[in-house]
Design a protein around this motif. Structure first.
Motif, PDB file in Angstrom:
ATOM      1  N   LEU A  46      52.699  28.485  50.137  1.00 21.36           N
ATOM      2  CA  LEU A  46      51.665  29.358  49.631  1.00 21.36           C
ATOM      3  C   LEU A  46      51.821  30.791  50.443  1.00 21.36           C
ATOM      4  N   ALA A  47      52.418  30.877  51.737  1.00 18.24           N
ATOM      5  CA  ALA A  47      52.104  32.181  52.766  1.00 18.24           C
ATOM      6  C   ALA A  47      52.952  33.319  51.015  1.00 18.24           C
ATOM      7  N   ILE A  48      53.587  32.406  51.026  1.00 14.17           N
ATOM      8  CA  ILE A  48      54.577  33.459  50.047  1.00 14.17           C
ATOM      9  C   ILE A  48      54.124  33.694  48.785  1.00 14.17           C
ATOM     10  N   LEU A  49      53.204  32.742  48.873  1.00 14.89           N
ATOM     11  CA  LEU A  49      52.810  32.745  47.105  1.00 14.89           C
ATOM     12  C   LEU A  49      51.462  34.131  47.096  1.00 14.89           C
ATOM     13  N   ASP A  50      50.338  33.906  48.787  1.00 11.29           N
ATOM     14  CA  ASP A  50      50.177  35.414  48.907  1.00 11.29           C
ATOM     15  C   ASP A  50      50.658  36.525  48.863  1.00 11.29           C
ATOM     16  N   ARG A  51      51.442  36.472  49.497  1.00 12.86           N
ATOM     17  CA  ARG A  51      52.328  37.949  49.461  1.00 12.86           C
ATOM     18  C   ARG A  51      52.430  38.184  48.324  1.00 12.86           C
ATOM     19  N   LEU A  52      52.834  37.644  47.204  1.00 18.12           N
ATOM     20  CA  LEU A  52      53.233  37.908  46.023  1.00 18.12           C
ATOM     21  C   LEU A  52      52.502  38.162  45.138  1.00 18.12           C
ATOM     22  N   VAL A  53      50.849  37.785  45.405  1.00 14.99           N
ATOM     23  CA  VAL A  53      49.510  38.221  44.831  1.00 14.99           C
ATOM     24  C   VAL A  53      49.424  38.974  45.369  1.00 14.99           C
ATOM     25  N   ASP A  54      49.489  39.745  46.663  1.00 14.43           N
ATOM     26  CA  ASP A  54      49.021  40.773  47.379  1.00 14.43           C
ATOM     27  C   ASP A  54      50.329  41.966  46.790  1.00 14.43           C
ATOM     28  N   TYR A  55      50.982  42.204  47.008  1.00 11.81           N
ATOM     29  CA  TYR A  55      52.588  43.216  46.643  1.00 11.81           C
ATOM     30  C   TYR A  55      51.611  43.288  44.698  1.00 11.81           C
ATOM     31  N   THR A  56      51.405  41.768  43.681  1.00 13.47           N
ATOM     32  CA  THR A  56      51.422  42.250  42.546  1.00 13.47           C
ATOM     33  C   THR A  56      49.853  43.054  42.635  1.00 13.47           C
ATOM     34  N   ARG A  57      48.956  42.882  43.296  1.00 13.11           N
ATOM     35  CA  ARG A  57      47.737  43.776  43.054  1.00 13.11           C
ATOM     36  C   ARG A  57      47.925  45.371  43.419  1.00 13.11           C
ATOM     37  N   ILE A  58      48.947  45.774  44.611  1.00 13.14           N
ATOM     38  CA  ILE A  58      49.068  46.411  44.708  1.00 13.14           C
ATOM     39  C   ILE A  58      50.182  46.918  43.183  1.00 13.14           C
ATOM     40  N   HIS A  78      46.617  46.006  28.475  1.00 12.52           N
ATOM     41  CA  HIS A  78      47.314  45.896  29.873  1.00 12.52           C
ATOM     42  C   HIS A  78      46.750  45.410  30.806  1.00 12.52           C
ATOM     43  N   LYS A  79      45.955  45.989  30.858  1.00  6.43           N
ATOM     44  CA  LYS A  79      44.725  46.217  32.137  1.00  6.43           C
ATOM     45  C   LYS A  79      44.251  44.026  31.771  1.00  6.43           C
ATOM     46  N   ALA A  80      43.462  43.495  30.479  1.00  6.43           N
ATOM     47  CA  ALA A  80      43.359  42.449  30.456  1.00  6.43           C
ATOM     48  C   ALA A  80      44.460  41.282  30.845  1.00  6.43           C
ATOM     49  N   GLU A  81      45.783  41.765  30.738  1.00  3.31           N
ATOM     50  CA  GLU A  81      46.473  40.945  31.248  1.00  3.31           C
ATOM     51  C   GLU A  81      47.123  40.644  32.643  1.00  3.31           C
ATOM     52  N   HIS A  82      46.586  42.024  33.541  1.00  6.83           N
ATOM     53  CA  HIS A  82      47.111  41.649  34.206  1.00  6.83           C
ATOM     54  C   HIS A  82      45.579  40.976  35.000  1.00  6.83           C
ATOM     55  N   GLU A  83      44.415  41.435  34.663  1.00  2.00           N
ATOM     56  CA  GLU A  83      43.314  40.498  35.027  1.00  2.00           C
ATOM     57  C   GLU A  83      43.480  39.065  34.905  1.00  2.00           C
ATOM     58  N   GLU A  84      43.851  38.898  34.130  1.00  2.00           N
ATOM     59  CA  GLU A  84      43.707  37.124  33.080  1.00  2.00           C
ATOM     60  C   GLU A  84      44.971  36.603  34.500  1.00  2.00           C
ATOM     61  N   LEU A  85      46.183  37.390  34.871  1.00  2.00           N
ATOM     62  CA  LEU A  85      46.984  36.660  35.643  1.00  2.00           C
ATOM     63  C   LEU A  85      46.903  36.373  37.082  1.00  2.00           C
ATOM     64  N   VAL A  86      45.803  37.758  37.346  1.00  2.00           N
ATOM     65  CA  VAL A  86      45.405  36.938  38.314  1.00  2.00           C
ATOM     66  C   VAL A  86      44.946  36.080  38.683  1.00  2.00           C
ATOM     67  N   GLU A  87      43.811  36.111  38.151  1.00  4.14           N
ATOM     68  CA  GLU A  87      42.384  35.228  37.975  1.00  4.14           C
ATOM     69  C   GLU A  87      43.103  33.227  37.780  1.00  4.14           C
ATOM     70  N   GLU A  88      44.187  33.771  36.658  1.00  7.48           N
ATOM     71  CA  GLU A  88      44.894  32.573  36.655  1.00  7.48           C
ATOM     72  C   GLU A  88      45.466  32.019  38.186  1.00  7.48           C
ATOM     73  N   VAL A  89      46.108  32.710  38.510  1.00  6.96           N
ATOM     74  CA  VAL A  89      46.912  32.564  39.827  1.00  6.96           C
ATOM     75  C   VAL A  89      45.897  32.090  40.705  1.00  6.96           C
ATOM     76  N   LEU A  90      44.956  32.600  40.991  1.00 10.85           N
ATOM     77  CA  LEU A  90      43.867  32.256  41.832  1.00 10.85           C
ATOM     78  C   LEU A  90      43.336  30.890  41.776  1.00 10.85           C
ATOM     79  N   GLU A  91      43.364  30.747  40.882  1.00  8.72           N
ATOM     80  CA  GLU A  91      42.939  29.811  40.209  1.00  8.72           C
ATOM     81  C   GLU A  91      43.357  28.604  40.535  1.00  8.72           C
TER      82      GLU A  91
END
Lengths: 150, 148
Positions: A46-58, A78-91
């Motif tokens: 999860l620590a690695i996943l969090d770093r991945l999510v943080d960097y992905t958002r940047i 394109h923005k919708a693809e980004h938002e959906e990915l972040v939502e999915e991973v956080l879920e």
């Protein structure tokens, strides 16, 4: 370790700044891959996943800024693809934590597929537009992205 | 006509699908023909693509077909990625019916471009595409419910 993503020219979008950020995403995903395969446990994964999510958002913020600057016509999609990915991973992350599920190969495979498909199709589409609008393919020696997250 | 979805591991049918896709894709007009067929389906579809860069749309279709082939070849993550794309489409208020129309237009295009096309191949194509679309439907449904 097997099943890692190897950076090849196929993944390059032809813009050094963006390629460098994609390489960081690949590296973090490979780190997660290794941690899952080597059974490092949920906390470490999860620590690695969090770093991945943080960097992905940047990274997404950078891409979306460039899309607005260069008036990319497919920005909303394109923005919708980004938002959906972040939502999915956080879920999925919430499920892992709240329901005490093990971080899964399913999530890992999805992220790998997402990264390679998104870079090779959606990102290739904007890169040509950026270049046509005057973005430089190669960055200068002092480019900010070379100092971040390396 | 509603087609039963093809089991994704139906090797013989999948093989025929691959061969047909290769023949149809060899026609340089394949992608243009598809979008002409798709836009002719209804004024609503035509309006969706009216001001869109066709070269970008054609790359999207190529990417979609590539993803379908990854899914039927059981590439890990491909089916979940199809579901994810279904959720992305929910953001634009698409409905399952739009996916059905997409299949119809694609099959009609293959019928025009694959010289070996016949009723059996139509079943193969519809089976493969329906299996892929089932995954997108699942994602679309989840996305629409999330947004309701």
């Amino acid at each position: 370790m097997t099943h890692t993503i190897t950076w090849t020219d196929d993944l390059s979008v032809g813009i050094e700044e963006i390629d460098e950020q994609h390489k960081v995403l690949v590296r973090l995903l490979n780190e997660l891959n290794d941690a899952i395969h080597e059974h490092h446990g949920n906390e470490a994964c999860l620590a690695i996943l969090d770093r991945l999510v943080d960097y992905t958002r940047i990274h997404f913020a950078v891409e979306e800024s460039l899309m607005r600057i260069f008036e990319y016509p497919d920005y909303e999609n394109h923005k919708a693809e980004h938002e959906e990915l972040v939502e999915e991973v956080l879920e999925l992350r919430r499920e892992i934590v709240d329901k005490e599920r093990k971080i899964s190969f399913k999530l890992l495979h999805f992220l790998k597929m997402w990264l390679t498909q998104h870079i090779m199709s959606s990102d290739q589409e904007y890169s040509q537009h950026f270049l046509n609008q005057g973005m430089k393919a190669r960055a200068g020696k002092t480019a900010w992205f070379k100092r971040l997250w390396h | 006509m509603v087609q039963a979805a093809l089991a994704l591991n139906d090797a013989e049918r999948v093989e025929r699908f691959h061969a047909s896709l290769e023949r149809a894709g060899a026609d340089p007009a394949f992608l243009d023909r598809f979008y002409s067929a798709f836009q002719a389906v209804s004024p609503e579809i035509e309006a969706m693509f009216r001001d869109t860069d066709m070269s970008r749309l054609k790359r999207k279709l190529e990417a979609s077909l590539h993803l379908v082939t990854l899914a039927i070849d059981e590439e890990p993550g491909a089916r979940d990625y199809l579901e994810y794309l279904g959720r992305v489409h929910a953001r634009f208020a698409l409905q399952p019916e739009h996916f059905r129309l997409w299949i119809d237009a694609l099959v009609a295009t293959v019928a025009d471009t694959d010289p070996a096309f016949d009723a059996g191949l139509e079943q193969d194509w519809r089976g493969v595409l329906s299996a892929a679309i089932q995954r997108m439907d699942k994602g679309l449904d989840r996305g629409l419910r999330r947004r309701a």
